[in-house]
Design a protein around this motif. Sequence first.
Motif, short mmCIF file in Angstrom:
data_model
loop_
_atom_site.label_atom_id
_atom_site.label_comp_id
_atom_site.label_asym_id
_atom_site.label_seq_id
_atom_site.Cartn_x
_atom_site.Cartn_y
_atom_site.Cartn_z
N ASP A 5 2.79 -6.05 -11.41
CA ASP A 5 1.89 -5.70 -10.31
C ASP A 5 2.10 -4.25 -9.88
O ASP A 5 1.13 -3.52 -9.58
CB ASP A 5 2.12 -6.63 -9.12
CG ASP A 5 1.65 -8.05 -9.40
OD1 ASP A 5 0.87 -8.22 -10.36
OD2 ASP A 5 2.07 -8.97 -8.68
N THR A 6 3.36 -3.83 -9.84
CA THR A 6 3.65 -2.43 -9.49
C THR A 6 3.06 -1.48 -10.51
O THR A 6 2.52 -0.41 -10.16
CB THR A 6 5.17 -2.22 -9.39
OG1 THR A 6 5.73 -3.11 -8.43
CG2 THR A 6 5.49 -0.79 -8.99
N LEU A 7 3.15 -1.85 -11.78
CA LEU A 7 2.58 -1.02 -12.85
C LEU A 7 1.08 -0.86 -12.69
O LEU A 7 0.55 0.25 -12.80
CB LEU A 7 2.91 -1.63 -14.21
CG LEU A 7 2.38 -0.89 -15.44
CD1 LEU A 7 2.99 0.50 -15.51
CD2 LEU A 7 2.68 -1.68 -16.71
N TRP A 8 0.37 -1.98 -12.42
CA TRP A 8 -1.08 -1.89 -12.22
C TRP A 8 -1.41 -1.02 -11.01
O TRP A 8 -2.37 -0.24 -11.04
CB TRP A 8 -1.67 -3.28 -12.03
CG TRP A 8 -1.64 -4.18 -13.22
CD1 TRP A 8 -1.27 -5.49 -13.23
CD2 TRP A 8 -1.98 -3.86 -14.57
NE1 TRP A 8 -1.35 -6.01 -14.51
CE2 TRP A 8 -1.80 -5.01 -15.35
CE3 TRP A 8 -2.42 -2.70 -15.21
CZ2 TRP A 8 -2.04 -5.06 -16.71
CZ3 TRP A 8 -2.66 -2.73 -16.58
CH2 TRP A 8 -2.48 -3.89 -17.31
N THR A 9 -0.62 -1.15 -9.96
CA THR A 9 -0.88 -0.36 -8.75
C THR A 9 -0.69 1.12 -9.01
O THR A 9 -1.53 1.95 -8.60
CB THR A 9 0.04 -0.82 -7.62
OG1 THR A 9 -0.17 -2.21 -7.35
CG2 THR A 9 -0.21 -0.02 -6.35
N VAL A 10 0.38 1.48 -9.68
CA VAL A 10 0.64 2.89 -9.98
C VAL A 10 -0.42 3.45 -10.91
O VAL A 10 -0.92 4.56 -10.71
CB VAL A 10 2.05 3.05 -10.60
CG1 VAL A 10 2.25 4.48 -11.09
CG2 VAL A 10 3.12 2.69 -9.58
N LEU A 11 -0.79 2.67 -11.94
CA LEU A 11 -1.82 3.13 -12.87
C LEU A 11 -3.16 3.30 -12.17
O LEU A 11 -3.87 4.30 -12.38
CB LEU A 11 -1.95 2.13 -14.03
CG LEU A 11 -2.99 2.47 -15.10
CD1 LEU A 11 -2.70 3.83 -15.73
CD2 LEU A 11 -3.03 1.38 -16.18
N GLY A 12 -3.51 2.34 -11.32
CA GLY A 12 -4.77 2.45 -10.58
C GLY A 12 -4.79 3.66 -9.67
O GLY A 12 -5.79 4.40 -9.61
#
Length: 297
Positions: A5-12
């Motif tokens: 979830d953190t990865l998706w947030t940072v990428l977004g």
Amino acid sequence: MDFEDTLWTVLGAGLVLLMLVDVFRTLLYPHGSGPLGRAIMRGFWLASRKLRGRGTFIAAPLAMAAVIGAWASLAAIGWALLYLPHLTDGFVYGAGVPLRADFAEALYISMVTLSTVGFGDIVAAHPVLRLVVALQAVTGFGLLTATVTWILQTFPALNRRRAVAHQLNLFREAAGPAGLLALDPGHAAGLLESIAGNVASVSIDLLAFHETYYFREIEQRGSLPATVAYAQQLASQAQHSENAELQFAGRMLHAALDGLAEVLRGKFGHTGTTSADVFDSYELHHRHVRRGDRRPE
């Protein structure tokens, strides 16, 4: 929130930031262009040079459309990735709306919000998400307004460039082979000073509206790359005149042309040690080679 979830947030967040930076540098920064927009425009330009026919003249408008599409895609995908970790707990679903927690659902929420449509079938429930959704809606409206303004600003700059080319062609037709010698020195000086001012405006337009460089003219008469060499001839002829006023006008035009050549050399990669060499490269790249010249592609 787990690692995924953190990865998706940072990428977004990174995609949204890239879009905002590119839009800012393209539309608001005085003498800049966004890295993404510049790459797309140059890519279409290089591809169009490999083609033949009149279809190459629509490459720049298509490139502008591609840039706008890229901005919208970055915004939609970026915010979708921000919403994805919060599906379905962070949203309230209307009656009959299935609960889904995949990327397609997040993208749907993002696109509806970005376009400010607001169907209301899926609504953010968490206070932070409500603020994020509102921010995206504001950004979507701003992006729409900015792109329309970008298009409306581009074509006046193109018209100013075409006007300089037409002015030079009219001068050449009216003066004939005699050039400046066919005119009264005072009148000729005034005309050259007017041309110098218009050439300087073209230089400013190329700096402020980087994308206008990639527009090709269908008719050679309206093409500055095809006519700028004549302006150099006029500047040289005026500087060798015995009239002081005409000499000054010639120096003004020569300085304006050197400024244009410096923009073409520094911003668009044209090579050449002299302004004449830069203009030859400019003319060749826009496929308006002077009659009788045969240069390799």
